[in-house]
Enzyme design. Structure first.
Site, PDB file in Angstrom:
ATOM      1  N   LYS A 149       0.861  -1.161   0.075  1.00  0.00           N
ATOM      2  CA  LYS A 149      -0.008   0.102  -0.021  1.00  0.00           C
ATOM      3  C   LYS A 149       0.981   1.164  -0.054  1.00  0.00           C
ATOM      4  O   LYS A 149       0.837   2.401  -0.686  1.00  0.00           O
ATOM      5  CB  LYS A 149      -0.808  -0.024   1.101  1.00  0.00           C
ATOM      6  CG  LYS A 149      -2.019   0.899   1.216  1.00  0.00           C
ATOM      7  CD  LYS A 149      -3.192   0.548   0.353  1.00  0.00           C
ATOM      8  CE  LYS A 149      -4.322   1.190   0.311  1.00  0.00           C
ATOM      9  NZ  LYS A 149      -5.622   0.723  -0.065  1.00  0.00           N
ATOM     10  N   ASP A 176     -10.644   0.537   2.629  1.00  0.00           N
ATOM     11  CA  ASP A 176     -11.617  -0.619   2.297  1.00  0.00           C
ATOM     12  C   ASP A 176     -12.817  -0.282   2.129  1.00  0.00           C
ATOM     13  O   ASP A 176     -13.701  -0.889   1.573  1.00  0.00           O
ATOM     14  CB  ASP A 176     -11.379  -1.758   3.437  1.00  0.00           C
ATOM     15  CG  ASP A 176      -9.874  -2.147   3.645  1.00  0.00           C
ATOM     16  OD1 ASP A 176      -9.214  -2.382   2.576  1.00  0.00           O
ATOM     17  OD2 ASP A 176      -9.498  -2.321   4.493  1.00  0.00           O
ATOM     18  N   ASN A 186     -13.200 -11.225  -4.563  1.00  0.00           N
ATOM     19  CA  ASN A 186     -11.993 -11.605  -5.104  1.00  0.00           C
ATOM     20  C   ASN A 186     -11.493 -12.849  -4.561  1.00  0.00           C
ATOM     21  O   ASN A 186     -11.812 -13.071  -3.198  1.00  0.00           O
ATOM     22  CB  ASN A 186     -10.944 -10.564  -4.792  1.00  0.00           C
ATOM     23  CG  ASN A 186     -10.703  -9.473  -5.928  1.00  0.00           C
ATOM     24  OD1 ASN A 186     -10.784  -9.921  -7.178  1.00  0.00           O
ATOM     25  ND2 ASN A 186     -10.459  -8.286  -5.723  1.00  0.00           N
TER      26      ASN A 186
END
EC number: 1.1.1.39
Length: 770
Positions: A107, A175, A300
């Protein structure tokens, strides 16, 4: 670092499964994906005294007197913490803080790559809400913003809420909100394509975790009505009176209904929002949805329904997934770096709904613009156009930061949360442009001069090439030049449509059709007059003028029907140079052509010559090239400082090459007595004044040389390639020196931005010849 690791290659092995490749990638050549680099020199005792004791006391006291000056004297205003306790790592679940570190490092590098933001990843052993809030809030003096990552629901809601109340810097749970912003942009565009009103749209959600609820909340802010939203989780429909797996955030979407399963709710739905599990949306359920349904299948790695299955069941469906191997990828990197960029730059105290909405509209709007050539390459060369398969931009579209960051900063100011409101958005956009297009700052004087001569005509030999077509649109939009494109009209028109470009042939720009231009016979006669005694017979001349677009472009410039030529996007440099040499020729008094290349790196701009033309130039040619290069550098608003580089350092060797460079120096001083130049010298002496002063205290060169003149083509071209690759520098050029009329031969690796840069330079040259 282990000594054995030093020998390991950076390249990831092509063999082995993805896990083995990933382990190798993370381990070599040094473990992890991050390092810290100083931004100030620490080369001597004085530097150390300024960076640390005693000099560091001055900024400390300034910040104590006025805390806002921390943004002026420290890295805080560009520093974000990526914080996680590892309880909800994507695809892995609760793996704990230490095991989550590779994700948080990942990230961090995304922040740096896409927005230039520095990040410390912080993994905390804090399983409770109270512990997380205490630890994270204590970090406020260090950071300009907090990005919460991979914290499980419902704790993540409470952690973010309490931190936002407690802290005076942005706190953003990506998120939730990152996904929500991209989903909202896709829904806006999808409903627009379907001709539907969000206030009337029926939305069915599968999944009620943090991301799903954040998506629904933002859609409500956009105008969706709660009574039209049907939420399902592992227990079925969220309905009034349900007790299992309920919380206060989920309860706001409870329906008064007897429906219990997805099949009960899906009929007539306009939008399916999936953040749940693979295969949840069956083809028979999709078939019952409304006309032109929008499918957000974001589970996912396997979505709720695979795109090919959805297409078979409903050819009219628009489909988004979280996967990069399908169109419309919902990837949070689309927004989070750019939102933080805007928030940090205006000193925002929080990221509020107004700022998120600004990001939504910026992303949605960008998808309606023509995609950039970088975005096109992300789609394997197939340029997407706004429509069912292109509802949101590619994460690699460099314009994202140019649209999102200013929109977010403006919304922060208008909503009253910016502590340092941006006063000049034109200047701010210019700053962002310099980050995206590193050539922006260096090229600014060139573009300013080009706009004053925008009537000048630039002819492009490879007018059918995508990069040239995109460059032509930029040149027209920015008022930099009048493009003339050589190419077949039907091919140009087809490709303009394919790439979604707005410019129109024979309206916005001229097209020269090599297969049917009425000037063909005149061009043949002119060409034969120039090359008839160079072994080109009349029949060959006719064929060449019909098929060689560089010849056509050079003839147009020679005849005064264009002011400058750009070629070389396809084919070998030597072939294009031969054509330019035969038709346009050298400027009076010029011994030979030469090429100047510019590299833009973190340390600034450095010019190299001769990088493409003369294999072993004479001292006279080197001297002339140096003077021509210096004159060209002045067009950039830069004062040239030239170093004639050699294996010899101020007379340390008596080789033929060293003698040639010493002779060239004397000739340069005669030709251009005002030019700051010295030599012959080692490459490191050219760059480091400290080294140069040790061996030549009375050197006539001050500071770091910005023009490196090489003794031969091998040295120049090899150095250019090595430095460009090792420093990740941006290449502008090559710039052709010595032509009688403006002409530049590019390389096949050039981008559309590179074409724009060279076209602007050619315009300036045509208006202000040396």
């Amino acid at each position: 670092m282990n000594t054995g690791d030093k020998a390991k290659s950076q390249a990831v092995p092509a063999s082995g499964d993805i896990d083995q490749q990933a382990l190798f990638f993370h381990r070599y050549p040094r473990p992890g994906k991050l390092e810290i680099q100083p931004t100030k020199p620490l080369g001597n005792q004085r530097d150390l005294a300024l960076a640390y004791s005693p000099g560091v006391a001055a900024p400390c006291l300034a910040i104590k007197d006025n805390p806002e000056t921390a943004a002026d004297f420290t890295a805080r205003a560009n520093l974000v913490a990526v914080v996680s306790n590892g309880t909800a790592v994507l695809g892995l679940g609760n793996i704990g803080p230490l095991a989550s570190k590779p994700v948080m490092e990942g990230k961090a590098v995304l922040f740096k790559k896409f927005a230039g933001i520095d990040v410390f990843d912080i993994e905390i052993d804090a399983p409770t809400v109270d512990r997380m809030v205490d630890v994270i809030s204590a970090l406020e003096p260090t950071f300009g913003g907090i990005n919460l990552e991979d914290i499980k629901a419902p704790e993540c809601f409470e952690v973010e809420r309490r931190l936002r109340e407690k802290m005076e810097i942005p706190v953003f749970h990506d998120d939730q909100h990152g996904t929500a912003i991209i989903v909202a942009a896709a829904v806006l565009n999808g409903l627009e394509l379907a001709g539907k009103d969000i206030a009337e749209a029926k939305i069915v959600a599968s999944g009620a975790g943090a991301a799903a609820l954040a998506c629904l909340n933002l859609l409500v802010t956009l105008g969706a009505r709660r009574e039209n939203i049907w939420v399902h989780d592992i227990e079925g429909l969220v309905y009034k009176g349900r007790e299992a797996l309920m919380d206060e955030w989920k309860a706001v979407y409870a329906q008064e209904s007897d429906n219990r399963v997805l099949a009960d709710s899906i009929g007539g739905a306009d939008v399916f929002l999936g953040l749940s599990a693979a295969g949840v949306l069956k083809p028979e359920l999709l078939a019952r949805m409304a006309e032109k349904p929008l499918i957000m299948a974001l589970a996912n790695p396997t979505p709720e329904i695979m795109p090919e299955v959805a297409r078979a069941a409903r050819p009219d469906a628009m489909i988004c997934t979280g996967r990069s191997d399908f169109p419309n990828q919902v990837n949070n990197v689309l927004c989070f770096p750019h939102i933080f960029r805007g928030a940090l730059d205006c000193g925002a105290r929080t990221i509020n709904e107004e700022m998120k909405m600004a990001a939504v509209r910026a992303i949605a709007g960008l998808a309606r613009e023509e995609p950039s050539d970088v975005a096109a390459r992300a789609y394997s060369g197939e340029t997407p156009v706004f429509g069912p398969d292109y509802l949101i931009p590619s994460p690699f579209d460099q314009r994202l930061i140019l649209r999102i960051a200013p929109a977010v900063a403006k919304a922060a100011a208008e909503s009253g949360v910016a502590t340092r409101p941006i006063q000049d958005f034109d200047a701010y956009l210019d700053k962002l442009n310099r980050f995206v297009f590193r050539s922006g700052f260096i090229m600014k004087p060139v573009f300013a001069a080009a706009k004053n001569a925008a009537k000048n005509r630039v002819i492009f030999a490879e007018g059918e090439d995508e990069r040239v077509l995109r460059a032509a649109q930029v040149l027209l939009e920015e008022g930099t030049a009048k493009p003339i494109l050589i190419g077949r009209p039907q091919i140009i028109e087809t490709r303009l449509r394919r790439y979604g470009l707005r410019i129109r042939p024979d309206v916005d720009f001229e097209v020269v059709n090599p297969e049917g231009d009425p000037r063909y016979r005149d061009y043949v006669d002119d060409y034969f007059a120039l090359v008839g005694r160079l072994g080109v017979i009349p029949e060959a001349a006719r064929t060449i003028v019909r098929t060689n677009t560089t010849v056509i472009g050079a003839l147009a410039v020679k005849r005064g029907e264009a002011d400058a030529l750009i070629c070389g996007v396809e084919g070998r440099y030597s072939r294009h140079l031969r054509d330019v040499s035969q038709i346009i020729g050298k400027r009076s008094g010029v011994l030979d052509f030469s090429a100047l290349s510019l590299l833009i790196s973190q340390r600034g701009a450095t010019f190299f010559t001769d990088t493409y033309v003369s294999f072993s130039p004479s001292a006279e040619e080197i001297a002339q090239t140096t003077v021509m290069a210096a004159n060209e550098i002045r067009r950039f608003g830069i004062t040239p400082r030239a170093a004639l580089v050699s294996h010899s350092n101020f007379g340390s060797r008596d080789s033929e090459s060293a003698f040639k460079m010493r002779t060239a120096l004397q000739l340069v001083r005669e030709l251009a007595p005002d030019l700051e130049v010295d030599g012959e010298m080692h490459g490191d002496s050219a760059i480091s004044e400290v080294l140069r002063q040790r061996v030549m205290p009375d050197s006539t060169l001050n500071g770091e040389a910005n023009l490196l003149v090489f003794p031969n083509l091998d040295a120049a071209n090899i150095t250019l390639g090595v430095v460009k690759t090792m420093t990740d520098s941006l290449h502008v050029g090559p710039i052709l020196l010595g032509s009688a009329l403006p002409a530049h031969i590019l390389s096949p690796s050039v981008t559309s931005r590179g074409v724009v840069n060279m076209a602007a330079l050619a315009v300036v040259e045509s208006s202000h010849p040396v």
